[in-house]
Design an enzyme around this catalytic site. Structure first.
Site, PDB file in Angstrom:
ATOM      1  N   PHE A   5       0.841  -1.205   0.000  1.00  0.00           N
ATOM      2  CA  PHE A   5       0.000   0.000   0.000  1.00  0.00           C
ATOM      3  C   PHE A   5       0.881   1.263   0.000  1.00  0.00           C
ATOM      4  O   PHE A   5       0.860   2.054  -0.948  1.00  0.00           O
ATOM      5  CB  PHE A   5      -0.938  -0.076   1.216  1.00  0.00           C
ATOM      6  CG  PHE A   5      -1.591   1.213   1.615  1.00  0.00           C
ATOM      7  CD1 PHE A   5      -2.178   2.050   0.681  1.00  0.00           C
ATOM      8  CD2 PHE A   5      -1.647   1.576   2.962  1.00  0.00           C
ATOM      9  CE1 PHE A   5      -2.798   3.236   1.059  1.00  0.00           C
ATOM     10  CE2 PHE A   5      -2.259   2.755   3.353  1.00  0.00           C
ATOM     11  CZ  PHE A   5      -2.824   3.594   2.404  1.00  0.00           C
TER      12      PHE A   5
ATOM     13  N   ASP B 278       9.937  -6.725  -3.475  1.00  0.00           N
ATOM     14  CA  ASP B 278       8.812  -7.202  -2.676  1.00  0.00           C
ATOM     15  C   ASP B 278       8.738  -8.716  -2.834  1.00  0.00           C
ATOM     16  O   ASP B 278       9.011  -9.238  -3.917  1.00  0.00           O
ATOM     17  CB  ASP B 278       7.500  -6.567  -3.193  1.00  0.00           C
ATOM     18  CG  ASP B 278       6.442  -6.450  -2.106  1.00  0.00           C
ATOM     19  OD1 ASP B 278       6.014  -5.346  -1.796  1.00  0.00           O
ATOM     20  OD2 ASP B 278       6.032  -7.504  -1.562  1.00  0.00           O
TER      21      ASP B 278
ATOM     22  N   VAL C 288      13.561  -9.699   1.469  1.00  0.00           N
ATOM     23  CA  VAL C 288      14.618  -8.825   1.991  1.00  0.00           C
ATOM     24  C   VAL C 288      15.290  -9.420   3.240  1.00  0.00           C
ATOM     25  O   VAL C 288      16.328  -8.938   3.678  1.00  0.00           O
ATOM     26  CB  VAL C 288      14.057  -7.398   2.234  1.00  0.00           C
ATOM     27  CG1 VAL C 288      13.074  -7.378   3.378  1.00  0.00           C
ATOM     28  CG2 VAL C 288      15.162  -6.383   2.472  1.00  0.00           C
TER      29      VAL C 288
ATOM     30  N   LYS D 136      10.951 -11.417  11.420  1.00  0.00           N
ATOM     31  CA  LYS D 136      12.164 -11.532  10.602  1.00  0.00           C
ATOM     32  C   LYS D 136      12.392 -10.308   9.730  1.00  0.00           C
ATOM     33  O   LYS D 136      13.508  -9.816   9.609  1.00  0.00           O
ATOM     34  CB  LYS D 136      12.084 -12.788   9.722  1.00  0.00           C
ATOM     35  CG  LYS D 136      12.447 -14.055  10.483  1.00  0.00           C
ATOM     36  CD  LYS D 136      12.304 -15.286   9.616  1.00  0.00           C
ATOM     37  CE  LYS D 136      13.389 -15.392   8.568  1.00  0.00           C
ATOM     38  NZ  LYS D 136      13.239 -16.628   7.758  1.00  0.00           N
TER      39      LYS D 136
ATOM     40  N   TYR E  37       5.206  -7.373  15.863  1.00  0.00           N
ATOM     41  CA  TYR E  37       5.368  -6.181  15.023  1.00  0.00           C
ATOM     42  C   TYR E  37       6.055  -5.075  15.826  1.00  0.00           C
ATOM     43  O   TYR E  37       7.065  -4.505  15.409  1.00  0.00           O
ATOM     44  CB  TYR E  37       3.999  -5.722  14.549  1.00  0.00           C
ATOM     45  CG  TYR E  37       4.005  -4.550  13.595  1.00  0.00           C
ATOM     46  CD1 TYR E  37       4.614  -4.636  12.351  1.00  0.00           C
ATOM     47  CD2 TYR E  37       3.358  -3.353  13.931  1.00  0.00           C
ATOM     48  CE1 TYR E  37       4.594  -3.571  11.463  1.00  0.00           C
ATOM     49  CE2 TYR E  37       3.327  -2.285  13.045  1.00  0.00           C
ATOM     50  CZ  TYR E  37       3.944  -2.396  11.811  1.00  0.00           C
ATOM     51  OH  TYR E  37       3.914  -1.325  10.943  1.00  0.00           O
TER      52      TYR E  37
ATOM     53  N   TYR F  29      23.619   1.845  13.183  1.00  0.00           N
ATOM     54  CA  TYR F  29      24.332   2.057  11.914  1.00  0.00           C
ATOM     55  C   TYR F  29      24.680   3.531  11.727  1.00  0.00           C
ATOM     56  O   TYR F  29      25.706   3.866  11.154  1.00  0.00           O
ATOM     57  CB  TYR F  29      23.493   1.540  10.727  1.00  0.00           C
ATOM     58  CG  TYR F  29      23.870   0.134  10.349  1.00  0.00           C
ATOM     59  CD1 TYR F  29      23.567  -0.929  11.190  1.00  0.00           C
ATOM     60  CD2 TYR F  29      24.559  -0.137   9.168  1.00  0.00           C
ATOM     61  CE1 TYR F  29      23.927  -2.219  10.863  1.00  0.00           C
ATOM     62  CE2 TYR F  29      24.922  -1.432   8.835  1.00  0.00           C
ATOM     63  CZ  TYR F  29      24.599  -2.465   9.681  1.00  0.00           C
ATOM     64  OH  TYR F  29      24.970  -3.743   9.351  1.00  0.00           O
TER      65      TYR F  29
ATOM     66  N   ARG G 295      -8.126  -4.259   8.748  1.00  0.00           N
ATOM     67  CA  ARG G 295      -8.065  -2.925   9.344  1.00  0.00           C
ATOM     68  C   ARG G 295      -9.436  -2.257   9.294  1.00  0.00           C
ATOM     69  O   ARG G 295     -10.311  -2.644   8.540  1.00  0.00           O
ATOM     70  CB  ARG G 295      -7.049  -2.061   8.594  1.00  0.00           C
ATOM     71  CG  ARG G 295      -5.642  -2.443   8.939  1.00  0.00           C
ATOM     72  CD  ARG G 295      -4.684  -1.395   8.463  1.00  0.00           C
ATOM     73  NE  ARG G 295      -3.380  -1.644   9.015  1.00  0.00           N
ATOM     74  CZ  ARG G 295      -2.978  -1.241  10.221  1.00  0.00           C
ATOM     75  NH1 ARG G 295      -3.777  -0.535  10.976  1.00  0.00           N
ATOM     76  NH2 ARG G 295      -1.780  -1.530  10.656  1.00  0.00           N
TER      77      ARG G 295
END
Ligand code: UDP
Length: 311
Positions: A9, A29, A55, A89, A143, A157, A184
């Protein structure tokens, strides 16, 4: 530039914005929650490239990269229940991989963080210096804690490797390309209203949220990336309302006569949420421009299409 989660989104709106500003965009993605329909209109652009990749694995992008926007993550309460390990992850390992790539390329790195870092907040409204009230072992913990780890990793970093980093804490955002079935409030209410089904309000609907239209969010992220602000910055719309009021607004905009039905409140559902955007106003000269009714009208067309085609 690289956008992870670019078929999602928010990611797809960011791809569009950066292409419009003349950037070359690599969109990455794994399509677990992303959707090719969000980006199919971009494939004709010579400056756009899509890579289906996870990723959390080793990622390599040939050539120069000036910026990385790390937006890959499941991002709705239903997703956390269905994809708890992937959520952990991508927020932890995925952020590490994306930061490593940014370091190799000397690219500016922007992390999509979240108001979930504040948990069920004891301070209201939430400003960036509030550390939050998060349940690490509840269903949302996968999350919230992954994003908190991601923020810590991003700052490490920056401090240790001198990487140029930015952190945006995103509050509830809505607009076209939200998934119909992500559980949602907005997709649920809009699809229910369009089908003439009851609107399912959780709890007594007195919990509050503050909803930002996606174009406003994208503008805030654009400005943050180009600013010098390293510490987290809230981007969201400070207009707060109860979920019951929100359901009524959706009913009004859709012209629906669906009744409202009350359902049990999910575990750890925050009771209040409202961004303090003093910092974004001061540092970025940013504030939302799109009022709720206007944003809901722009979103309605998208949901009409999705409801008509069944997904
Ligand atoms: N909600 C609701 N009915 C639904 C879906 C969500 O009442 O069908 C409520 C949910 O319990 C929460 C609010 O709407 O209090 C916003 O939920 P959402 O999942 O959109 O985002 P959250 O802010 O919880 O991450």
């Amino acid at each position: 530039m690289l956008i992870t989660g670019g078929a999602g989104f928010l990611g797809s709106h960011l791809c569009e914005r950066f292409l419009a500003q003349g950037w070359e965009v690599v969109c990455m993605d794994n399509l677990v929650t992303g959707d090719l329909r969000n980006i199919e209109h971009l494939f004709r652009e010579a400056r756009f490239r899509f890579e289906r990749r996870d990723v959390t694995e080793y990622i390599h992008v040939p050539g120069r990269l000036d910026a990385i926007l790390h937006f890959a993550s499941p991002a709705s309460p239903i997703d956390y229940l269905e994809l708890p390990i992937q959520t952990l992850k991508v927020g932890s390992l995925g952020t590490h991989k994306a930061l490593g790539l940014a370091r190799e390329k000397q690219a500016r790195f922007l992390l999509a963080s979240t108001s979930e870092c504040y948990g069920d907040p004891l301070v209201h409204p939430q400003s960036e210096d509030y550390w939050g009230n998060v349940n690490p072992v509840g269903p949302r913990g996968v999350y919230d804690e992954a994003k908190r780890f991601a923020e810590a990793m991003t700052m490490a970093y920056h401090r240790y490797h001198g990487l140029e980093t930015r952190i945006v804490r995103i509050f509830n955002t809505y607009g076209p390309r939200m998934r119909l079935r992500d559980g949602r409030a907005l997709p649920a209410f809009m699809s229910q209203a369009l089908r003439g089904e009851p609107l399912t309000v959780f709890g007594d609907g007195s919990q509050t949220r503050s909803f930002c239209y996606v174009d406003d969010l994208v503008e805030g992220i654009w400005r943050l990336l180009h600013s010098n602000e390293v510490l987290p910055t809230n981007i969201g719309n400070p207009v707060e309302m109860t979920i019951l009021q929100f359901a009524e607004a959706v009913r009004r905009i859709t012209g629906s006569t669906s009744p409202i039905e009350f359902r049990p409140l999910p575990v750890d559902d925050p009771k209040v949420r409202q961004p303090d955007i003093t910092k974004a106003r001061r540092v970025l000269g940013w504030e939302p421009q799109v009022a709720l009714d206007a944003g809901l009208r722009r979103t309605l067309e998208h949901f009409r299409g999705r409801v008509a085609t069944g997904g």
